[in-house]
Design a protein around this motif. Structure first.
Motif, mmCIF file in Angstrom:
data_model
loop_
_atom_site.group_PDB
_atom_site.id
_atom_site.type_symbol
_atom_site.label_atom_id
_atom_site.label_comp_id
_atom_site.label_asym_id
_atom_site.label_seq_id
_atom_site.Cartn_x
_atom_site.Cartn_y
_atom_site.Cartn_z
ATOM 1 N N SER A 1 0.900 -1.245 0.078
ATOM 2 C CA SER A 1 0.019 -0.186 -0.046
ATOM 3 C C SER A 1 0.790 1.265 -0.064
ATOM 4 O O SER A 1 0.267 2.409 -0.256
ATOM 5 C CB SER A 1 -1.061 0.064 1.363
ATOM 6 O OG SER A 1 -0.050 -0.056 2.393
ATOM 7 N N GLU B 1 -9.497 6.222 -3.753
ATOM 8 C CA GLU B 1 -9.332 6.116 -4.954
ATOM 9 C C GLU B 1 -7.724 5.911 -5.379
ATOM 10 O O GLU B 1 -7.342 5.138 -6.560
ATOM 11 C CB GLU B 1 -9.745 7.227 -5.794
ATOM 12 C CG GLU B 1 -9.644 7.650 -7.061
ATOM 13 C CD GLU B 1 -10.140 8.894 -7.674
ATOM 14 O OE1 GLU B 1 -10.823 9.356 -6.944
ATOM 15 O OE2 GLU B 1 -9.968 9.304 -8.888
ATOM 16 N N TRP C 1 -5.613 4.179 -4.170
ATOM 17 C CA TRP C 1 -5.076 2.735 -3.982
ATOM 18 C C TRP C 1 -5.470 1.824 -5.194
ATOM 19 O O TRP C 1 -4.755 0.937 -5.397
ATOM 20 C CB TRP C 1 -5.972 2.162 -2.770
ATOM 21 C CG TRP C 1 -5.377 2.436 -1.245
ATOM 22 C CD1 TRP C 1 -5.136 3.771 -1.162
ATOM 23 C CD2 TRP C 1 -5.230 1.743 -0.030
ATOM 24 N NE1 TRP C 1 -4.699 3.762 0.490
ATOM 25 C CE2 TRP C 1 -4.677 2.619 0.780
ATOM 26 C CE3 TRP C 1 -5.247 0.423 -0.071
ATOM 27 C CZ2 TRP C 1 -4.309 2.084 1.902
ATOM 28 C CZ3 TRP C 1 -4.853 -0.048 1.320
ATOM 29 C CH2 TRP C 1 -4.542 0.938 2.377
ATOM 30 N N THR C 2 -6.784 2.276 -5.658
ATOM 31 C CA THR C 2 -7.055 1.406 -6.907
ATOM 32 C C THR C 2 -6.002 1.509 -8.205
ATOM 33 O O THR C 2 -5.812 0.664 -9.027
ATOM 34 C CB THR C 2 -8.401 1.817 -7.612
ATOM 35 O OG1 THR C 2 -8.282 3.216 -7.817
ATOM 36 C CG2 THR C 2 -9.421 1.591 -6.362
ATOM 37 N N LYS C 3 -5.296 2.606 -8.052
ATOM 38 C CA LYS C 3 -4.291 3.069 -9.289
ATOM 39 C C LYS C 3 -2.906 2.500 -8.916
ATOM 40 O O LYS C 3 -1.931 2.149 -9.454
ATOM 41 C CB LYS C 3 -4.466 4.474 -9.408
ATOM 42 C CG LYS C 3 -3.406 4.609 -10.689
ATOM 43 C CD LYS C 3 -3.682 6.255 -10.974
ATOM 44 C CE LYS C 3 -2.766 6.577 -12.325
ATOM 45 N NZ LYS C 3 -3.044 8.021 -12.715
ATOM 46 N N TYR D 1 -5.203 -3.348 4.125
ATOM 47 C CA TYR D 1 -6.468 -3.865 3.406
ATOM 48 C C TYR D 1 -7.345 -4.380 4.048
ATOM 49 O O TYR D 1 -7.146 -5.427 4.955
ATOM 50 C CB TYR D 1 -6.136 -4.880 2.154
ATOM 51 C CG TYR D 1 -5.046 -4.146 1.377
ATOM 52 C CD1 TYR D 1 -5.464 -3.331 0.191
ATOM 53 C CD2 TYR D 1 -3.827 -4.297 1.345
ATOM 54 C CE1 TYR D 1 -4.311 -3.173 -0.770
ATOM 55 C CE2 TYR D 1 -2.742 -3.774 0.699
ATOM 56 C CZ TYR D 1 -3.131 -3.085 -0.399
ATOM 57 O OH TYR D 1 -2.120 -2.685 -1.493
ATOM 58 N N GLU E 1 -2.306 -10.740 -5.961
ATOM 59 C CA GLU E 1 -3.162 -11.833 -6.008
ATOM 60 C C GLU E 1 -2.238 -12.987 -5.491
ATOM 61 O O GLU E 1 -3.091 -13.936 -5.181
ATOM 62 C CB GLU E 1 -3.431 -12.008 -7.541
ATOM 63 C CG GLU E 1 -4.182 -10.882 -8.101
ATOM 64 C CD GLU E 1 -4.635 -11.166 -9.557
ATOM 65 O OE1 GLU E 1 -4.386 -12.062 -10.021
ATOM 66 O OE2 GLU E 1 -5.336 -10.147 -10.099
ATOM 67 N N SER F 1 0.562 4.347 -2.622
ATOM 68 C CA SER F 1 -0.589 5.172 -2.397
ATOM 69 C C SER F 1 -0.387 6.508 -1.761
ATOM 70 O O SER F 1 -1.076 7.501 -1.907
ATOM 71 C CB SER F 1 -1.870 4.418 -1.760
ATOM 72 O OG SER F 1 -1.351 4.163 -0.426
ATOM 73 N N PRO G 1 -2.654 -1.966 -5.797
ATOM 74 C CA PRO G 1 -3.610 -3.155 -5.806
ATOM 75 C C PRO G 1 -3.046 -4.222 -4.690
ATOM 76 O O PRO G 1 -1.759 -4.490 -4.650
ATOM 77 C CB PRO G 1 -3.235 -3.451 -7.206
ATOM 78 C CG PRO G 1 -1.985 -3.180 -7.600
ATOM 79 C CD PRO G 1 -1.771 -1.823 -6.815
ATOM 80 N N ALA H 1 -14.750 -0.389 -0.441
ATOM 81 C CA ALA H 1 -14.185 0.415 -1.405
ATOM 82 C C ALA H 1 -13.231 0.795 -0.806
ATOM 83 O O ALA H 1 -12.893 1.298 0.413
ATOM 84 C CB ALA H 1 -15.207 1.445 -1.576
ATOM 85 N N LEU H 2 -11.947 0.778 -1.607
ATOM 86 C CA LEU H 2 -10.665 1.325 -1.420
ATOM 87 C C LEU H 2 -10.558 2.596 -1.927
ATOM 88 O O LEU H 2 -11.158 3.252 -2.474
ATOM 89 C CB LEU H 2 -9.636 0.519 -1.805
ATOM 90 C CG LEU H 2 -9.178 -0.876 -1.603
ATOM 91 C CD1 LEU H 2 -8.439 -1.656 -2.308
ATOM 92 C CD2 LEU H 2 -9.001 -1.169 0.052
#
Length: 342
Positions: free
Chosen positions: A232, A305, A307-309, A295, A315, A235, A312, A302-303
């Motif tokens: 993270s 904004e 963070w989405t860019k 996270y 996985e 961000s 992530p 919802a994270l």
């Protein structure tokens, strides 16, 4: 910024002091003491809303980092220093479970995402958040030919570029060491660290020093463009153009999950269970990213904004079985010390 510092030694005197702080509550008031690590944070209005709904006041008791917190819980079992604990992470959870620190409780909120990180069938611990530890790079500092993997960090192209935290004194440092053991195995991790040492890796005591003083991608503008931090972290490094100045290498991540549970022996079991439900509930989980830079375990939250860019969630972060970590942690750290600092 979120960071953890391991401190192993805990004195009986400090535990006595902690116990004394938890026992004072006005008569008739419903108070649940939440024992946490030092990085716990929540928006006051979220706690106020919980009190308005339930009548329960949550009193927090900061107790060091994940390692120190676990030590305190183990040493005080039978006479717990609180009612609920949050912050025992996946590298220490097996010890707490083996020592019988937590009581069984099947929270109805656990099926909404936390079940993905469940450790034991009796549901003594519930996952509250996920904070993967990953190698971060200063994009401009490393240039176009950036590292992508653990192996790349030993390439002479990146000599004297990497700074890491000491696994004996730092939670992300320990997670990075475990990641390299997961990657190279028992037969290969020491050879890998020998290569990192030869390639000029710098070891510092904790995250704050590594990230804010040595890392060139942070506000400290240090000399090294590669650091062990969190998935993270980018961000928090958004440039004027709206793009992150740093990047987490998602093939170098080790999964850290933080858990909460009702302490065995609490005098307030029903209210303690409500606090665990609260930690897994929608309001607290929505507050997690902004307050603790991790996270939420709950699905569908919802994270922010940015963070989405820029941040992530990996996985396929590496993990080791909790029982394997518990059985070998001290030996691995001692071997690492002899190899890297000896």
């Amino acid at each position: 910024m979120f960071r953890r510092v391991l401190t192993v030694a805990v004195t009986a005197a400090s535990l006595a002091a902690c116990s004394a702080t938890t026992s004072q509550a006005p008569q008739g008031e419903r108070v649940v003491t939440l024992v946490t690590h030092d990085s716990f944070a929540v928006t006051p209005e979220v706690l106020d809303a919980f009190k308005a709904e339930t009548g329960i006041t949550v009193k927090t008791l900061a107790s060091g980092d994940a390692g120190e917190l676990t030590n305190k819980l183990v040493l005080s079992k039978g006479n717990p220093i609180g009612d609920v604990a949050f912050g025992v992470d996946s590298t220490f959870a097996s010890r707490a479970l083996k020592e019988g620190v937590f009581a069984e409780y099947a929270s109805g909120e656990a099926s909404k995402g936390a079940q993905r990180y469940q450790l034991d069938p009796p549901n003594r611990l519930h996952a509250v958040d996920v904070g993967d530890v990953c190698v971060n790079i200063d994009v401009a500092g490393v240039g176009a030919d950036a590292p992508k993997s653990y192996a790349d960090l030993a390439d002479p192209k990146f000599k004297d570029k990497l700074v890491v935290e000491d696994p004996a004194t730092s939670s992300p440092g320990l997670a990075f060491l475990l990641g390299t053991i997961a990657e190279f195995g028992e037969s290969g991790w020491q050879d890998y660290w020998s290569k990192l040492k030869a390639n000029g890796v710098k070891v510092v005591s904790g995250w704050e020093e590594a990230y804010t003083q040595d890392f060139s991608g942070s506000s400290g503008k240090g000399p090294r463009p590669i650091v062990v931090s969190y998935a993270s972290s980018p961000s928090a490094e958004i440039g004027d153009d709206g793009n992150p100045r740093t990047k987490a290498l998602l093939d170098t991540c080790y999964r850290q999950v933080e858990y909460a549970g009702v302490l065995e022996g609490t005098k307030h079991p029903e209210d303690a269970r409500k606090v665990v439900d609260f930690l897994l509930g929608a309001k607290f989980q929505a507050d997690v990213p902004g307050q603790m830079y991790v996270y939420p375990s709950r699905e569908g939250v919802a994270l922010p904004e940015a963070w989405t860019k820029a941040a992530p969630l990996p996985e396929k972060a590496r993990t080791l079985p909790a029982s394997q970590v518990d059985a070998n942690r001290e030996r691995w750290v001692q071997q690492w010390r002899a190899l890297v600092q000896g």
